[in-house]
Design a protein around this motif. Structure first.
Motif, short mmCIF file in Angstrom:
data_model
loop_
_atom_site.label_atom_id
_atom_site.label_comp_id
_atom_site.label_asym_id
_atom_site.label_seq_id
_atom_site.Cartn_x
_atom_site.Cartn_y
_atom_site.Cartn_z
N LEU A 159 0.85 -1.19 0.00
CA LEU A 159 0.00 0.00 0.00
C LEU A 159 0.89 1.25 0.00
CD1 LEU A 159 -2.65 -1.04 2.69
CD2 LEU A 159 -2.83 -1.21 0.20
N THR A 160 0.54 2.18 -0.85
CA THR A 160 1.24 3.46 -0.90
C THR A 160 0.21 4.56 -1.07
OG1 THR A 160 3.03 4.69 -1.96
CG2 THR A 160 1.60 3.38 -3.39
N HIS A 161 0.62 5.81 -0.93
CA HIS A 161 -0.36 6.89 -0.83
C HIS A 161 -0.61 7.62 -2.14
CE1 HIS A 161 3.42 9.04 -0.51
NE2 HIS A 161 2.79 10.19 -0.67
N ARG A 162 0.06 7.27 -3.25
CA ARG A 162 -0.19 7.96 -4.51
C ARG A 162 -0.19 6.97 -5.66
NH1 ARG A 162 -0.71 13.16 -4.55
NH2 ARG A 162 0.12 14.46 -2.87
N ARG A 163 -1.01 7.28 -6.64
CA ARG A 163 -1.07 6.43 -7.83
C ARG A 163 0.25 6.43 -8.56
NH1 ARG A 163 -3.67 2.27 -9.01
NH2 ARG A 163 -5.48 3.25 -8.05
N LEU A 164 0.98 7.57 -8.52
CA LEU A 164 2.27 7.62 -9.16
C LEU A 164 3.25 6.62 -8.57
CD1 LEU A 164 4.17 9.13 -11.16
CD2 LEU A 164 4.71 10.72 -9.30
N TYR A 212 -3.72 -12.84 0.73
CA TYR A 212 -2.63 -11.97 1.17
C TYR A 212 -2.33 -12.22 2.65
CZ TYR A 212 -3.85 -9.61 -3.16
OH TYR A 212 -4.11 -9.34 -4.48
N GLN A 213 -1.09 -12.61 2.89
CA GLN A 213 -0.65 -12.85 4.27
C GLN A 213 0.34 -11.78 4.78
OE1 GLN A 213 -0.21 -15.56 1.91
NE2 GLN A 213 -2.33 -16.14 2.36
N LEU A 214 0.80 -10.92 3.88
CA LEU A 214 1.74 -9.87 4.26
C LEU A 214 1.30 -8.57 3.59
CD1 LEU A 214 4.42 -8.87 5.54
CD2 LEU A 214 5.58 -9.56 3.42
N VAL A 215 1.22 -7.51 4.40
CA VAL A 215 0.88 -6.18 3.89
C VAL A 215 2.05 -5.26 4.24
CG1 VAL A 215 -0.71 -4.24 3.98
CG2 VAL A 215 -1.58 -6.58 4.19
N ILE A 216 2.64 -4.64 3.21
CA ILE A 216 3.72 -3.68 3.39
C ILE A 216 3.14 -2.28 3.19
CG2 ILE A 216 5.95 -2.87 2.54
CD1 ILE A 216 6.57 -5.71 1.67
N ALA A 217 3.21 -1.46 4.23
CA ALA A 217 2.65 -0.11 4.21
C ALA A 217 3.77 0.89 3.95
CB ALA A 217 1.93 0.19 5.52
N TYR A 238 1.59 -6.97 9.09
CA TYR A 238 1.78 -5.63 8.53
C TYR A 238 3.21 -5.16 8.84
CZ TYR A 238 -3.21 -4.89 7.58
OH TYR A 238 -4.49 -4.98 7.08
N ILE A 239 3.84 -4.57 7.85
CA ILE A 239 5.15 -3.95 8.03
C ILE A 239 5.05 -2.52 7.52
CG2 ILE A 239 7.59 -4.01 7.45
CD1 ILE A 239 7.34 -6.99 6.99
N GLY A 240 5.14 -1.57 8.42
CA GLY A 240 5.07 -0.16 8.05
C GLY A 240 6.45 0.42 7.86
N MET A 241 6.67 1.07 6.72
CA MET A 241 7.94 1.74 6.44
C MET A 241 7.72 3.24 6.48
SD MET A 241 9.39 -0.50 3.23
CE MET A 241 8.28 0.33 2.10
N THR A 242 8.61 3.95 7.14
CA THR A 242 8.45 5.40 7.24
C THR A 242 9.80 6.05 7.43
OG1 THR A 242 7.36 7.19 8.45
CG2 THR A 242 8.08 5.30 9.73
#
Length: 842
Positions: free
Chosen positions: A200-205, A259-264, A287-291
């Motif tokens: 998952l990401t925050h922009r279509r680009l 889906y067993q893994l969600v990368i944010a 879930y793995i959140g990257m920031t």
């Protein structure tokens, strides 16, 4: 004993254990036993891998031909991480090797998964809430205008652990922008080769960008569209990339078994109410959140992603060479923004644009960029879309290749502009917040915050655009429109307040750089200034900076108390050869008068260099001195240990100052100082009067050796003689006279008042004192006696005889006559210049 026997009887033999591990590994697609591992140790009862083996054998026994989704969630990623990290070196499918900080993120995640699998029961974690006035990508259009802050309704309360069971499977890691978070994400994709992965990401680009980069790393065959409930995945381990906005609206139709893994990606943008609610409504996967930042206004990433697996600070990333170092330039703001309100954690956009969007300010910004950076590629952040286009117009008028981009820019044209920027056809991109997150260009070197921000998250995302390494980039340059000495308490975020730096030095690196050979292709765009100023609000740290960096401190950015503190340190420690620089720093209007006075007073009192003390005293009394300060100077010269050898010259300087009216005090006090200084230089005054008036010694001797009525008669004779002599000789005679009776004392004091005006008396006393001698520039070295005295004497005689035989006369050694010994207060071992001349020379 019976219990231990039962455990041993139920434990399979080592061969059976290895065979079972191989069977389970073939069934799961991940090895449970690696080469050179002890099966009895890694598969011992209670270990995480043994739990995975037992669960796999149970599912095989139940007739499952492939692992269930629940088994994958618990064990597949753990086994995959062990496989990736066991490789030397760890790498992706394309062969790209993982760097140390990326391996640290994978290792931290593995540690958390092993600990979770070894716990008998899951412990609920606290601190899992949704946003409180946060940005929610679900509330934005996917092709919306510049990414901004949108207010959210406040949630009544945080969900309890029972209401958020998936919190124990949500993790996060923090790596700075440009440090390679996408490669780290690809490392998790490699470890999850048997799992379905949703990114998952925050922009279509960024969706397209993720698809390109994953395909380039060898995972293109696993990329598939979203798999909905009731559908069969075209791939056994699909990878799907989508936006937060789409997920918030359609999370209920996503296949739970696929889906067993969600990368944010950019997990700090997943804190809005709708996005966090969608994440909690899809609790089964890991879930793995990257920031790059854990803060979004008042909300923390840890509220949604509780467990941290790795944290790489910005300074450490710069020190290890993972990102480009950052240099800073502060420009005093031309417009006051104190009237602009802060809404939702940042300045209100329309009010900020109204203050900043003016033709004169836009032209000044364009001239600044052209004069300082010319064609250096950079990014400029404006206060709004209209402001961005107005700035681009002025930048082009200044001869710069600049373009403005915003949400109004059609996607095709936006792609063309960004491509032209990469080709070097455009040097400057001006936007509001469109390019604050997700967009990357290694050639971008300058970031100019024409629109200041009060949000640490926004600021960190902005500077992240220039932190990617490039062969021709020596360092990224951050331009902040704040005052030079602005502290971290200022509403406007600056690079120093973001990093908690103690001092600002224009053009210097704020983040450290690794020690390595310099890149010859990289040219430094900004040179460090020779001065600095403390910017930390902590008083102790500010004083520590002043004490440590006093030679480079610019005092004009300090308050008056700090200037006096700096002046006392500088006056005490400045060296004679540095005097010109400090005189320039103090006299160019950079320091207050109190700072200058403190510097000169301290230098005159405590500096170890005698010439510098003399010059400082002369400069101090060249300006008007208040009564208390002048009294301190008189006491210093008369009694100070540092003035033992220069007491005569120091008294001469103070007497001339009194004669010129530099001391601001009543005449009675001035007279007391004058004769006090004369008394301190009595021997020099005696020599003058003895040379001009031979009877002086007899009169002074008779006065000193008499008592009673005879003493008063001698005092009257001495006074009458002094009043008839020239003023220079008369004041010298009165300076050496002491009365032992009230009448004699009164006669002498009356004569001191009658002999002339106070300025005339002070000048006359000063002229009786010898001025400082001119400094020779070097000291003569004492000749050292030769060792082996008799042998040396014989050698000398032999040489003398040889010269005589040759017909040449031997050179005669001249013996220096020692000067007559005089009083220590009147001698000056070092020849020193006249204070007035020295002050002019400096």
């Amino acid at each position: 004993m019976q219990e231990t026997t039962e455990q041993l009887s139920t434990t399979p033999a080592t061969d059976d254990l290895v065979a079972a591990a191989r069977t389970a590994g073939d069934w799961a697609g991940e090895p449970l036993l690696h080469d050179d591992e002890d099966p009895g140790q890694v598969l011992a009862a209670g270990t995480a891998r043994r739990n995975a083996l037992d669960a796999a054998l149970a599912e095989i026994k139940a007739g499952n031909e492939q692992p269930s989704s629940q088994w994958k969630v618990h064990f597949a990623l753990m086994l995959g991480l062990e496989r990736v990290l066991s490789e030397k070196p760890p790498h992706l499918a394309s062969g790209t090797e993982l760097r140390r900080h990326q391996v640290d993120a994978l290792a931290g995640m593995l540690t958390e998964l092993i600990a979770a699998n070894q716990r008998q029961a899951e412990e609920p974690l606290n601190g899992n809430g949704s946003a409180n006035g946060q940005v929610d990508p679900a509330d934005l259009e996917e092709e919306d205008a510049d990414f901004g802050v949108i207010d959210e309704e406040l949630l009544a309360e945080e969900p309890s652990p029972a209401e958020d069971p998936g919190a124990v499977r949500r993790y996060r890691f923090r790596h700075p922008t440009a440090s390679g978070k996408t490669i780290a994400a690809a490392g998790f994709v490699e470890a999850a080769r048997t799992m379905g992965v949703l990114i998952l990401t925050h922009r279509r680009l960024l969706v397209s960008q993720f698809n390109r980069e994953l395909a380039a790393e060898g995972y293109g065959d696993r990329l598939t569209p979203i798999v909905e409930q009731g559908q069969t995945s075209p791939q056994p381990s699909p990878i799907t990339v989508q936006t937060y906005a789409w997920f918030a609206r359609h999370h209920d139709i996503v296949s739970r078994d696929t889906y067993q893994l969600v990368i944010a990606d950019e997990a700090h943008t997943a804190l809005g109410e709708k996005t966090s609610l969608a994440i909690r409504s899809f609790p089964d996967p890991i879930y793995i959140g990257m920031t790059a930042t854990e803060q979004l206004i008042a909300k923390q990433v840890s509220d949604v992603f509780p467990a941290s697996v790795d944290d790489l600070p910005l300074q450490d990333a710069a020190r290890r060479g993972l990102i480009a170092p950052l240099r800073n330039l502060r420009v005093p703001p031309a417009a006051a923004i104190h009237s602009v309100p802060i809404v939702g954690g940042d300045f209100e956009e329309r009010a900020l644009a109204a203050v900043l969007d003016h033709t004169a300010l836009n032209q000044a910004a364009a001239s600044l960029y052209r004069d300082r950076f010319d064609s250096t590629p950079g990014i400029v952040y404006a206060a709004g879309v209209d402001h961005a286009y107005n700035l681009a117009k002025e930048f082009r008028a200044a001869g710069l290749k600049a373009e403005a981009v915003s949400g109004r820019t059609p996607p095709v044209k936006l792609a063309e502009i960004l491509a032209a920027y990469e080709r070097g056809e455009i040097d400057i991109l001006i936007n509001a917040m469109l390019l604050a997150e997700g967009w990357n260009s290694p050639r971008a070197t300058v970031v100019m915050h024409l629109a200041p921000t009060a949000s640490r998250r926004v600021y960190q995302q902005r500077i992240g655009r220039i932190m990617r390494m490039h062969p021709r980039k020596e360092a990224g340059i951050v331009v902040d429109f704040v005052n030079k000495g602005a502290t971290h308490n200022d509403r406007v975020i600056s690079l120093h307040s973001l990093l908690g730096a103690d001092f600002y030095r224009e053009g210097a690196r704020v983040t450290p750089a690794p020690r390595r050979r310099p890149n010859r292709r990289a040219r430094r765009q900004l040179s460090p200034a020779p001065w600095l100023v403390p910017v930390t609000p902590d008083v102790r740290r500010r004083l520590a900076v002043i004490q440590r960096e006093w030679q480079r401190i610019d005092p004009r950015y300090l308050d008056e108390d700090e200037q006096r503190y700096w002046a006392s340190i500088a006056g005490r420690q400045v060296r004679f050869e540095e005097r010109a620089d400090f005189v320039k720093k103090l006299s160019d209007g950079k320091a207050s008068k109190a700072c200058l006075e403190q510097f000169l007073a301290t230098a005159a009192a405590e500096n170890p260099n005698r010439r510098l003390r003399m010059m400082a005293l002369s400069d101090r009394v060249s300006m008007t001195v208040e009564r208390a300060d002048f009294d301190d100077l008189v006491t210093l010269v008369i009694q100070g240990a540092t003035w033992d050898k220069d007491r005569v010259q120091g008294s001469r300087i103070l007497l001339r100052a009194i004669g010129e009216g530099k001391a601001d005090a009543p005449e009675q006090i001035l007279a007391r100082w004058t004769w006090k200084l004369a008394r301190a230089t009595r021997k020099a005054q005696d020599r003058r009067v003895s040379a001009e008036f031979p009877e002086a010694k007899r009169l002074l001797g008779a006065l000193a050796n008499s008592r009673g009525h005879r003493h008063e008669e001698n005092a009257a004779k001495l006074v009458n003689a002094a009043l008839e002599l020239p003023i220079e000789v008369g004041v010298a005679l009165l300076a050496s006279a002491d009365g032992y009776t009230p009448r004699a004392t009164k006669l002498i004091e009356g004569a001191r008042e009658k002999i002339g005006t106070l300025p005339e008396v002070a000048y006359a006393l000063a002229e009786n004192l010898p001025p400082p001698k001119a400094h020779s520039g070097r000291r003569r070295r004492r000749r050292r006696k030769k060792k082996g005295g008799q042998q040396g004497q014989q050698t000398g005689e032999a040489q003398t005889g040889q010269q005589s035989r040759d017909g040449a006369q031997p050179k005669k050694r001249r013996r220096r006559r020692k000067p007559a010994r005089t009083d220590t207060a009147d001698t000056t071992p070092e020849q020193e210049p006249e204070p007035a001349q020295a002050a002019e020379a400096s």
